[in-house]
Design a protein around this motif. Structure first.
Motif, PDB file in Angstrom:
ATOM      1  N   GLY A  12       9.898  -4.449  -0.134  1.00  0.00           N
ATOM      2  CA  GLY A  12      10.167  -2.734  -0.225  1.00  0.00           C
ATOM      3  C   GLY A  12       8.907  -1.977  -0.141  1.00  0.00           C
ATOM      4  O   GLY A  12       8.119  -2.298   0.448  1.00  0.00           O
ATOM      5  N   THR A  13       8.693  -1.138  -1.217  1.00  0.00           N
ATOM      6  CA  THR A  13       7.725  -0.454  -1.454  1.00  0.00           C
ATOM      7  C   THR A  13       7.002  -1.077  -2.424  1.00  0.00           C
ATOM      8  O   THR A  13       6.417  -0.051  -3.351  1.00  0.00           O
ATOM      9  CB  THR A  13       7.797   1.179  -1.413  1.00  0.00           C
ATOM     10  OG1 THR A  13       8.972   1.142  -2.464  1.00  0.00           O
ATOM     11  CG2 THR A  13       8.418   1.670  -0.084  1.00  0.00           C
ATOM     12  N   ARG A  14       6.701  -2.323  -2.492  1.00  0.00           N
ATOM     13  CA  ARG A  14       6.031  -2.757  -3.731  1.00  0.00           C
ATOM     14  C   ARG A  14       4.944  -3.614  -2.873  1.00  0.00           C
ATOM     15  O   ARG A  14       4.977  -4.384  -1.988  1.00  0.00           O
ATOM     16  CB  ARG A  14       6.995  -3.726  -4.413  1.00  0.00           C
ATOM     17  CG  ARG A  14       7.845  -3.077  -5.266  1.00  0.00           C
ATOM     18  CD  ARG A  14       9.122  -3.899  -5.727  1.00  0.00           C
ATOM     19  NE  ARG A  14      10.020  -3.470  -6.243  1.00  0.00           N
ATOM     20  CZ  ARG A  14      11.394  -2.825  -5.417  1.00  0.00           C
ATOM     21  NH1 ARG A  14      11.286  -3.040  -4.038  1.00  0.00           N
ATOM     22  NH2 ARG A  14      12.208  -2.178  -5.859  1.00  0.00           N
ATOM     23  N   ILE A  15       3.611  -3.574  -3.575  1.00  0.00           N
ATOM     24  CA  ILE A  15       2.479  -4.330  -3.286  1.00  0.00           C
ATOM     25  C   ILE A  15       1.964  -5.051  -4.431  1.00  0.00           C
ATOM     26  O   ILE A  15       2.399  -4.728  -5.502  1.00  0.00           O
ATOM     27  CB  ILE A  15       1.454  -3.898  -2.403  1.00  0.00           C
ATOM     28  CG1 ILE A  15       1.062  -2.659  -3.339  1.00  0.00           C
ATOM     29  CG2 ILE A  15       2.124  -3.034  -1.096  1.00  0.00           C
ATOM     30  CD1 ILE A  15      -0.323  -1.908  -2.882  1.00  0.00           C
ATOM     31  N   TYR A  54      11.194  13.281  -0.122  1.00  0.00           N
ATOM     32  CA  TYR A  54      11.740  12.310   0.261  1.00  0.00           C
ATOM     33  C   TYR A  54      12.022  10.962  -0.955  1.00  0.00           C
ATOM     34  O   TYR A  54      12.422  10.109  -0.630  1.00  0.00           O
ATOM     35  CB  TYR A  54      10.932  11.548   1.400  1.00  0.00           C
ATOM     36  CG  TYR A  54      10.876  12.549   2.560  1.00  0.00           C
ATOM     37  CD1 TYR A  54      11.932  12.949   3.534  1.00  0.00           C
ATOM     38  CD2 TYR A  54       9.597  13.186   2.658  1.00  0.00           C
ATOM     39  CE1 TYR A  54      11.783  13.898   4.423  1.00  0.00           C
ATOM     40  CE2 TYR A  54       9.488  14.173   3.658  1.00  0.00           C
ATOM     41  CZ  TYR A  54      10.432  14.488   4.490  1.00  0.00           C
ATOM     42  OH  TYR A  54      10.217  15.471   5.408  1.00  0.00           O
ATOM     43  N   GLY A  55      11.478  11.473  -1.968  1.00  0.00           N
ATOM     44  CA  GLY A  55      11.579  10.403  -3.091  1.00  0.00           C
ATOM     45  C   GLY A  55      10.727   9.341  -2.812  1.00  0.00           C
ATOM     46  O   GLY A  55      10.676   8.003  -3.491  1.00  0.00           O
ATOM     47  N   THR A  56       9.482   9.454  -2.112  1.00  0.00           N
ATOM     48  CA  THR A  56       8.738   8.387  -1.495  1.00  0.00           C
ATOM     49  C   THR A  56       7.880   7.869  -2.832  1.00  0.00           C
ATOM     50  O   THR A  56       7.538   8.708  -4.026  1.00  0.00           O
ATOM     51  CB  THR A  56       7.399   8.980  -0.850  1.00  0.00           C
ATOM     52  OG1 THR A  56       8.166   9.443   0.418  1.00  0.00           O
ATOM     53  CG2 THR A  56       6.521   7.795  -0.635  1.00  0.00           C
ATOM     54  N   HIS A  57       7.807   6.559  -3.073  1.00  0.00           N
ATOM     55  CA  HIS A  57       6.979   5.873  -4.133  1.00  0.00           C
ATOM     56  C   HIS A  57       6.413   4.364  -3.760  1.00  0.00           C
ATOM     57  O   HIS A  57       7.117   4.003  -2.947  1.00  0.00           O
ATOM     58  CB  HIS A  57       7.700   5.911  -5.685  1.00  0.00           C
ATOM     59  CG  HIS A  57       8.702   4.874  -5.410  1.00  0.00           C
ATOM     60  ND1 HIS A  57       9.965   5.188  -4.880  1.00  0.00           N
ATOM     61  CD2 HIS A  57       8.917   3.590  -5.909  1.00  0.00           C
ATOM     62  CE1 HIS A  57      10.778   4.189  -4.913  1.00  0.00           C
ATOM     63  NE2 HIS A  57      10.213   3.041  -5.634  1.00  0.00           N
ATOM     64  N   VAL A  58       5.400   4.182  -4.698  1.00  0.00           N
ATOM     65  CA  VAL A  58       4.891   2.804  -4.044  1.00  0.00           C
ATOM     66  C   VAL A  58       4.763   2.139  -5.463  1.00  0.00           C
ATOM     67  O   VAL A  58       4.111   2.964  -6.350  1.00  0.00           O
ATOM     68  CB  VAL A  58       3.395   2.976  -3.464  1.00  0.00           C
ATOM     69  CG1 VAL A  58       2.747   1.376  -3.372  1.00  0.00           C
ATOM     70  CG2 VAL A  58       3.595   3.609  -2.055  1.00  0.00           C
ATOM     71  N   VAL A  59       5.130   0.925  -5.720  1.00  0.00           N
ATOM     72  CA  VAL A  59       5.076   0.148  -6.884  1.00  0.00           C
ATOM     73  C   VAL A  59       3.834  -0.738  -6.905  1.00  0.00           C
ATOM     74  O   VAL A  59       3.957  -1.529  -5.613  1.00  0.00           O
ATOM     75  CB  VAL A  59       6.254  -0.489  -7.234  1.00  0.00           C
ATOM     76  CG1 VAL A  59       5.954  -1.343  -8.641  1.00  0.00           C
ATOM     77  CG2 VAL A  59       7.304   0.745  -7.704  1.00  0.00           C
ATOM     78  N   VAL A  60       2.729  -0.753  -7.705  1.00  0.00           N
ATOM     79  CA  VAL A  60       1.957  -1.848  -7.423  1.00  0.00           C
ATOM     80  C   VAL A  60       1.897  -2.835  -8.650  1.00  0.00           C
ATOM     81  O   VAL A  60       1.605  -2.581  -9.821  1.00  0.00           O
ATOM     82  CB  VAL A  60       0.450  -0.996  -7.417  1.00  0.00           C
ATOM     83  CG1 VAL A  60      -0.687  -2.040  -7.360  1.00  0.00           C
ATOM     84  CG2 VAL A  60       0.340  -0.074  -6.352  1.00  0.00           C
ATOM     85  N   PHE A  61       2.238  -3.978  -8.238  1.00  0.00           N
ATOM     86  CA  PHE A  61       2.328  -5.160  -9.241  1.00  0.00           C
ATOM     87  C   PHE A  61       0.989  -5.762  -9.357  1.00  0.00           C
ATOM     88  O   PHE A  61       0.077  -5.808  -8.660  1.00  0.00           O
ATOM     89  CB  PHE A  61       3.333  -6.051  -8.639  1.00  0.00           C
ATOM     90  CG  PHE A  61       4.743  -5.712  -9.040  1.00  0.00           C
ATOM     91  CD1 PHE A  61       5.426  -5.491 -10.279  1.00  0.00           C
ATOM     92  CD2 PHE A  61       5.512  -5.777  -7.822  1.00  0.00           C
ATOM     93  CE1 PHE A  61       6.496  -5.274 -10.310  1.00  0.00           C
ATOM     94  CE2 PHE A  61       7.041  -5.471  -8.090  1.00  0.00           C
ATOM     95  CZ  PHE A  61       7.505  -5.155  -9.275  1.00  0.00           C
ATOM     96  N   LYS A  62       0.870  -6.656 -10.496  1.00  0.00           N
ATOM     97  CA  LYS A  62      -0.320  -7.449 -10.545  1.00  0.00           C
ATOM     98  C   LYS A  62      -0.382  -8.599  -9.678  1.00  0.00           C
ATOM     99  O   LYS A  62       0.807  -9.030  -9.113  1.00  0.00           O
ATOM    100  CB  LYS A  62      -0.328  -8.009 -12.208  1.00  0.00           C
ATOM    101  CG  LYS A  62      -1.501  -8.896 -12.212  1.00  0.00           C
ATOM    102  CD  LYS A  62      -1.394  -9.065 -13.761  1.00  0.00           C
ATOM    103  CE  LYS A  62      -2.768 -10.215 -14.203  1.00  0.00           C
ATOM    104  NZ  LYS A  62      -3.738 -10.335 -13.382  1.00  0.00           N
TER     105      LYS A  62
END
Length: 169
Positions: A12-15, A54-62
């Motif tokens: 998804g939008t997760r890195i 658009y509700g855009t978001h990016v989640v950044v994980f460790k």
């Protein structure tokens, strides 16, 4: 607006990042948004939100944290996996930030930044290598119309257009 994300596995939008707070802060600058601690306990994760239409978001994980399905009725969980140096993911994202600002931010971070112009590529974009391992193709306002034109059905299916072939599903 996120135009595409190419994945080797569903993320998804997760890195993931070696320094998730730093990466979230940099992405917040480029997306003209804000970074927040993400609501997943003990995951050292951050969410970047540009507050667009658009509700855009990016989640950044460790680095190494991945999402895993639960074995019962519980929701998704975050587990630690073996980190990798490079990843098979990239995203094309329209941003409100100028080409020069993106280049400057990347240079300040010591990350590879390369502006590719139409002709050299199908459309102009700024290659932005987060931590020199995760590719974002940023489209400043002046580049977005080219991208949208190239991605129209009639452009994609033009015989000499590109190496994309339709498949029957």
């Amino acid at each position: 607006m996120i135009h595409h994300i190419s994945l080797a596995k569903p993320l998804g939008t997760r890195i993931d990042a070696r320094d998730p707070l730093r990466v979230a802060s940099v992405l917040a600058k480029i997306l003209n948004g804000k970074a927040y601690k993400f609501l997943v306990s003990n995951s050292y994760s951050y969410i970047v939100i540009p507050f667009d239409d658009y509700g855009t978001h990016v989640v950044v994980f460790k680095e190494g944290n991945v999402l895993s399905p639960s074995t019962d009725a519980d929701p998704v969980k975050v587990i630690q996996a073996t980190p990798t140096n490079l990843v098979a993911i990239h995203a094309a994202v329209s941003v409100p930030t100028s080409q020069q600002q993106i280049e400057q931010i990347g240079q300040q971070e010591g990350w590879r930044v390369l502006t590719r112009k139409q002709g050299d590529a199908r459309f102009s974009l700024v290659e932005f290598w987060v931590e020199n391992r995760i590719l974002f193709e940023f489209l400043p306002p002046e580049f977005t119309p080219q991208y949208l034109e190239v991605m129209k059905l009639e452009s994609i299916e033009r015989p000499t257009s590109c190496s994309i072939e339709p498949i029957t599903v």
